[in-house]
Write an enzyme that holds these catalytic residues in place. Sequence first.
Site, short mmCIF file in Angstrom:
data_model
loop_
_atom_site.label_atom_id
_atom_site.label_comp_id
_atom_site.label_asym_id
_atom_site.label_seq_id
_atom_site.Cartn_x
_atom_site.Cartn_y
_atom_site.Cartn_z
N ARG A 78 0.83 -1.20 0.00
CA ARG A 78 0.00 0.00 0.00
C ARG A 78 0.87 1.26 0.00
O ARG A 78 0.46 2.28 -0.57
CB ARG A 78 -0.92 0.00 1.23
CG ARG A 78 -1.87 1.17 1.34
CD ARG A 78 -2.89 1.25 0.23
NE ARG A 78 -3.55 -0.03 -0.02
CZ ARG A 78 -4.45 -0.22 -0.97
NH1 ARG A 78 -4.82 0.77 -1.75
NH2 ARG A 78 -4.99 -1.42 -1.16
N ASN A 268 -8.77 -1.36 8.53
CA ASN A 268 -7.67 -1.62 7.61
C ASN A 268 -7.96 -2.89 6.80
O ASN A 268 -7.12 -3.78 6.68
CB ASN A 268 -6.35 -1.74 8.39
CG ASN A 268 -5.13 -1.49 7.53
OD1 ASN A 268 -4.56 -2.40 6.96
ND2 ASN A 268 -4.75 -0.22 7.43
N HIS A 319 -5.06 -3.93 4.62
CA HIS A 319 -5.03 -2.86 3.63
C HIS A 319 -3.59 -2.44 3.35
O HIS A 319 -3.20 -2.20 2.19
CB HIS A 319 -5.85 -1.67 4.12
CG HIS A 319 -6.07 -0.61 3.10
ND1 HIS A 319 -5.51 0.65 3.18
CD2 HIS A 319 -6.80 -0.60 1.96
CE1 HIS A 319 -5.89 1.38 2.16
NE2 HIS A 319 -6.66 0.64 1.40
N CYS A 320 -2.78 -2.36 4.39
CA CYS A 320 -1.38 -1.94 4.24
C CYS A 320 -0.59 -2.90 3.35
O CYS A 320 0.39 -2.51 2.72
CB CYS A 320 -0.69 -1.88 5.60
SG CYS A 320 -1.46 -0.79 6.81
N ALA A 321 -0.99 -4.16 3.32
CA ALA A 321 -0.24 -5.20 2.62
C ALA A 321 -0.70 -5.42 1.19
O ALA A 321 -0.14 -6.29 0.49
CB ALA A 321 -0.34 -6.52 3.39
#
Length: 327
Positions: A78, A268, A319-321
């Site tokens: 992300r 997330n 979400h970050c990944a």
Amino acid sequence: MESDPHVRTLMQWPVRVDVYGARDLVAVQDAIVRLANAISEFEPVALMAAPGARGFEPNRLSAQVEHWDIPTDDLWCRDSGPTFVRGSDGGLAVAHLEFNGWGDKQPHANDARVAPRVAERLGLELLPTGLIGEQGGVEHDGHGTLLAHASCWVNDNRNPGLSEAEIGERLMQALGGQTMIWAPGIIGADITDYHIDALARFVGPGHVLVQMDELVNPDDPWSIAAHETLAILQRSTDAAGRPLQISRLPEAVDIRGRGDDFVASYVNYYVCNGAVILADFGDRRADDNARGVLAELYPGRRIVQLNVDAIGASGGGIHCATQQQPA
């Protein structure tokens, strides 16, 4: 928006023992395999890794997970992955938010080159934005409204010499926004300087989902900052001039994860074709409630909950990944 149809999901393979330690790196890699395979039930996944990368075993991956030969340092696609944008002619390009390891907090020689390498692989133009930062630090409702914490943009570790107004103008130009909503956030409390996508997400035009407790805890800087963001949202309007619609999720309390940096963020989550991929944290009541709320907000999509505690312990979430490539 993220909920629009995708060609694929992009992900990155983490390899840095100096960041995780050998044991925790294995746990994080296991979580990435589990997440990639779950998403691949709904759309293709491209997992970026150098050939022979530490711990990378393609036979553990679903047939719908493709290996892309792009070297990586860490998993946070992300932030270091490409920010896809569409021009007025409908053509796809990559807006280059330059990645510098969240203000030079972590080695990033490979991750800094992921976005340009993906653009080259896909034959897409790489558009300069004049900004250093991460896509996890800005939310877009798909209809011209952007939301961010100033702490991770108006910060000398990313954009020295640029004002909040200048950065906002550049973000709107890069991402196709007309209205920029800023909240202060917190500088230095975590590696990201408080990315907005752990607290608040747009689920539709002018509609924000926020995860936080009902009452502010005056002894907790995170609680103070979250309620400050909420107060700003409550008096803000979207690009069409309408008051924002705000939905809320409570925090998980009785969770499996431990550690000061553990991120127990339901918001997330990741929206892929036909599904929402959502974390669970072991608090049955909160987990069930989050699943129900997301089912209402994304009707017609399957809600898939995963144990990704190793990613939460690393300071991020689903979400970050992940990073979507629009159809």
